[in-house]
Design a protein around this motif. Structure first.
Motif, PDB file in Angstrom:
ATOM      1  N   THR A 154       0.791  -1.291   0.020  1.00 24.31           N
ATOM      2  CA  THR A 154      -0.140  -0.087  -0.089  1.00 24.31           C
ATOM      3  C   THR A 154       0.943   1.522   0.106  1.00 24.31           C
ATOM      4  O   THR A 154       0.329   1.635  -0.132  1.00 24.31           O
ATOM      5  CB  THR A 154      -1.190  -0.052   1.359  1.00 24.31           C
ATOM      6  OG1 THR A 154       0.057  -0.447   2.345  1.00 24.31           O
ATOM      7  CG2 THR A 154      -2.333  -0.959   0.975  1.00 24.31           C
ATOM      8  N   ARG A 160       3.134   6.171  -2.310  1.00 23.20           N
ATOM      9  CA  ARG A 160       3.700   6.763  -2.972  1.00 23.20           C
ATOM     10  C   ARG A 160       3.336   7.746  -4.503  1.00 23.20           C
ATOM     11  O   ARG A 160       3.703   8.494  -5.033  1.00 23.20           O
ATOM     12  CB  ARG A 160       4.636   5.837  -3.524  1.00 23.20           C
ATOM     13  CG  ARG A 160       6.273   5.258  -2.167  1.00 23.20           C
ATOM     14  CD  ARG A 160       6.689   4.489  -2.454  1.00 23.20           C
ATOM     15  NE  ARG A 160       7.747   4.212  -1.050  1.00 23.20           N
ATOM     16  CZ  ARG A 160       8.938   4.592  -0.656  1.00 23.20           C
ATOM     17  NH1 ARG A 160       9.134   5.879  -1.514  1.00 23.20           N
ATOM     18  NH2 ARG A 160       9.109   4.972   0.167  1.00 23.20           N
ATOM     19  N   SER A 194       5.304  10.907   3.190  1.00 21.20           N
ATOM     20  CA  SER A 194       4.189  10.639   4.662  1.00 21.20           C
ATOM     21  C   SER A 194       3.399  12.223   4.502  1.00 21.20           C
ATOM     22  O   SER A 194       2.440  11.577   5.870  1.00 21.20           O
ATOM     23  CB  SER A 194       5.069  11.240   5.699  1.00 21.20           C
ATOM     24  OG  SER A 194       6.292   9.870   6.077  1.00 21.20           O
ATOM     25  N   ARG A 248      -7.046   8.909   2.813  1.00 21.12           N
ATOM     26  CA  ARG A 248      -6.675   7.895   3.357  1.00 21.12           C
ATOM     27  C   ARG A 248      -8.322   6.823   2.870  1.00 21.12           C
ATOM     28  O   ARG A 248      -8.198   5.714   2.759  1.00 21.12           O
ATOM     29  CB  ARG A 248      -6.256   8.102   4.534  1.00 21.12           C
ATOM     30  CG  ARG A 248      -5.155   8.797   4.894  1.00 21.12           C
ATOM     31  CD  ARG A 248      -4.230   8.838   6.009  1.00 21.12           C
ATOM     32  NE  ARG A 248      -3.956   7.043   6.512  1.00 21.12           N
ATOM     33  CZ  ARG A 248      -2.766   6.440   5.261  1.00 21.12           C
ATOM     34  NH1 ARG A 248      -1.950   7.488   5.815  1.00 21.12           N
ATOM     35  NH2 ARG A 248      -2.747   4.936   6.121  1.00 21.12           N
ATOM     36  N   ARG A 306       0.906   0.899   6.668  1.00 17.33           N
ATOM     37  CA  ARG A 306       1.365   0.819   8.083  1.00 17.33           C
ATOM     38  C   ARG A 306       0.319   0.818   9.307  1.00 17.33           C
ATOM     39  O   ARG A 306      -0.098   1.199  10.393  1.00 17.33           O
ATOM     40  CB  ARG A 306       0.693   2.865   8.063  1.00 17.33           C
ATOM     41  CG  ARG A 306       2.493   2.962   7.592  1.00 17.33           C
ATOM     42  CD  ARG A 306       3.634   2.938   7.506  1.00 17.33           C
ATOM     43  NE  ARG A 306       5.715   3.455   7.765  1.00 17.33           N
ATOM     44  CZ  ARG A 306       5.352   3.076   6.301  1.00 17.33           C
ATOM     45  NH1 ARG A 306       5.145   2.327   5.537  1.00 17.33           N
ATOM     46  NH2 ARG A 306       5.945   3.340   5.650  1.00 17.33           N
ATOM     47  N   ASP A 307      -1.536   1.233   8.413  1.00 13.29           N
ATOM     48  CA  ASP A 307      -2.269   1.301   9.188  1.00 13.29           C
ATOM     49  C   ASP A 307      -3.594  -0.435   8.573  1.00 13.29           C
ATOM     50  O   ASP A 307      -4.404  -0.146   8.222  1.00 13.29           O
ATOM     51  CB  ASP A 307      -3.502   2.330   8.754  1.00 13.29           C
ATOM     52  CG  ASP A 307      -3.617   2.548   7.377  1.00 13.29           C
ATOM     53  OD1 ASP A 307      -3.058   1.556   6.842  1.00 13.29           O
ATOM     54  OD2 ASP A 307      -4.362   2.996   6.941  1.00 13.29           O
ATOM     55  N   ARG A 339       9.823  10.585   8.852  1.00 20.81           N
ATOM     56  CA  ARG A 339       8.510   9.891   8.318  1.00 20.81           C
ATOM     57  C   ARG A 339       7.898   9.301   9.434  1.00 20.81           C
ATOM     58  O   ARG A 339       6.483   8.881  10.312  1.00 20.81           O
ATOM     59  CB  ARG A 339       9.146   8.954   7.550  1.00 20.81           C
ATOM     60  CG  ARG A 339       9.265   9.525   5.604  1.00 20.81           C
ATOM     61  CD  ARG A 339       9.249   8.849   4.695  1.00 20.81           C
ATOM     62  NE  ARG A 339       9.750   7.695   4.256  1.00 20.81           N
ATOM     63  CZ  ARG A 339       9.816   7.003   4.174  1.00 20.81           C
ATOM     64  NH1 ARG A 339       8.694   5.959   4.134  1.00 20.81           N
ATOM     65  NH2 ARG A 339      10.858   5.623   3.772  1.00 20.81           N
ATOM     66  N   LYS A 366      -0.351  10.839  12.814  1.00 20.02           N
ATOM     67  CA  LYS A 366      -1.568  10.914  11.832  1.00 20.02           C
ATOM     68  C   LYS A 366      -2.744  11.036  12.212  1.00 20.02           C
ATOM     69  O   LYS A 366      -3.098  10.326  12.864  1.00 20.02           O
ATOM     70  CB  LYS A 366      -1.615   9.903  10.501  1.00 20.02           C
ATOM     71  CG  LYS A 366      -0.611   9.687   9.703  1.00 20.02           C
ATOM     72  CD  LYS A 366      -0.474   8.781   8.735  1.00 20.02           C
ATOM     73  CE  LYS A 366       0.278   9.314   7.898  1.00 20.02           C
ATOM     74  NZ  LYS A 366       1.517   8.010   7.343  1.00 20.02           N
TER      75      LYS A 366
HETATM   76  O1   DC Z   1       5.839   1.881   3.243  1.00 20.63           O
HETATM   77  P1   DC Z   1       6.795   2.873   2.203  1.00 20.63           P
HETATM   78  O2   DC Z   1       7.846   3.629   3.140  1.00 20.63           O
HETATM   79  O3   DC Z   1       6.791   2.690   0.419  1.00 20.63           O
HETATM   80  O4   DC Z   1       5.505   3.596   2.226  1.00 20.63           O
HETATM   81  C1   DC Z   1       5.357   5.513   2.051  1.00 20.63           C
HETATM   82  C2   DC Z   1       4.920   6.094   2.568  1.00 20.63           C
HETATM   83  O5   DC Z   1       3.706   5.942   3.139  1.00 20.63           O
HETATM   84  C3   DC Z   1       5.055   6.163   4.493  1.00 20.63           C
HETATM   85  O6   DC Z   1       6.158   7.016   5.184  1.00 20.63           O
HETATM   86  C4   DC Z   1       3.943   6.313   5.310  1.00 20.63           C
HETATM   87  C5   DC Z   1       2.400   6.468   3.942  1.00 20.63           C
HETATM   88  N1   DC Z   1       1.698   4.646   4.354  1.00 20.63           N
HETATM   89  C6   DC Z   1       0.798   5.372   4.880  1.00 20.63           C
HETATM   90  O7   DC Z   1       0.750   6.643   5.551  1.00 20.63           O
HETATM   91  N2   DC Z   1      -0.514   3.941   4.834  1.00 20.63           N
HETATM   92  C7   DC Z   1       0.108   2.776   4.531  1.00 20.63           C
HETATM   93  N3   DC Z   1      -0.880   1.708   4.134  1.00 20.63           N
HETATM   94  C8   DC Z   1       1.296   2.585   3.284  1.00 20.63           C
HETATM   95  C9   DC Z   1       1.895   3.667   3.919  1.00 20.63           C
END
Ligand code: DC
Length: 219
Positions: free
Chosen positions: A33, A38, A94, A103, A124-125, A174, A181
């Motif tokens: 995700t 990105r 971020s 989101r 992340r979530d 980050r 958040k």
């Molecule tokens: O996993 P990554 O480093 O490729 O993620 C890039 C950014 O995307 C990270 O700084 C936070 C965000 N992200 C998010 O907020 N929720 C997610 N489910 C995945 C990534």
């Protein structure tokens, strides 16, 4: 009933590499995700937008088509596999991903992408918001310096010219934004199993996670 493995954790905790190996071993569909956040960040940069331009970013999102193939990312038909990993994207992603309405839309897409499939989804979530009922929830973690060393080495391998201090600083920044958040913050789900990879290599981490998944399947 589809089987869902959620992998969450901070930047450079090894989610990408681990998810890829486990997806292949267990024949699960892999969904990263972070790629989605990105891609919209890259779109924002190319349209000279920042996190303050929320309305414009949401409009952009409605016109954005993201295709994640095995090892390629297509954004509106263009190969952006490398472009979404640049310093510019790292520095803004971020902040952009903290936009609440963005989101909501992303979570909706992520649930749709997984419909009826056995998946492993990283982010992340995932265990807290996207799939609070996931069969397995893993929170991958590692000391921030160790994560920065790993990212720095990856950059060197890809001939990306960065200094270590800069990489460390970006990861720290980050982590902070991701954890603070308002919606979808990076946190450990109550029922997640924390795997600290500070002293583990990829092979050892994969072994550990496979054991956790097998145990859950056996329950
Ligand atoms: O996993 P990554 O480093 O490729 O993620 C890039 C950014 O995307 C990270 O700084 C936070 C965000 N992200 C998010 O907020 N929720 C997610 N489910 C995945 C990534």
């Amino acid at each position: 009933m589809a089987f869902i493995v959620a992998i969450d954790g901070p930047a450079s905790s090894g989610k990408g590499a681990i998810t890829e190996i486990i997806a292949k071993k267990l024949n699960l569909k892999k969904i990263d995700t972070g790629i989605m956040y990105r891609c919209i960040t890259l779109e924002a940069i190319e349209h000279n937008l920042t996190e303050k331009d929320q309305k414009e970013i949401l409009e952009l999102l409605n016109k954005t088509d993201i295709v994640m193939n095995e090892n390629k990312v297509l954004l509106n038909g263009n190969d952006v596999t490398e472009k979404i990993r640049t310093k510019e994207v790292n520095e803004l992603v971020s902040q952009i991903s903290a936009i609440k309405e963005l989101r909501y839309k992303m979570v909706e897409w992520q649930r749709k992408m997984a419909e009826g499939k056995d998946i492993i989804m990283e982010g992340r979530d995932i265990g807290t918001v996207v799939f609070p009922d996931a069969n397995v929830k893993i929170y991958l973690d590692a000391d921030v310096e160790v994560r920065a060393i790993r990212r720095y080495k990856q950059n060197l391998e890809k001939n990306i010219n960065t200094c270590f201090e800069e990489v460390l600083e970006n990861i720290r920044k980050r982590d902070k934004i991701d954890k603070e958040k308002e919606y979808g913050a990076l946190k450990i789900a109550d029922d997640a199993i924390v795997v600290d990879t500070t002293n583990l290599d990829i092979e050892q981490t994969v072994k550990k996670i496979l054991e956790i998944i097998m145990n859950k399947q056996g329950e």
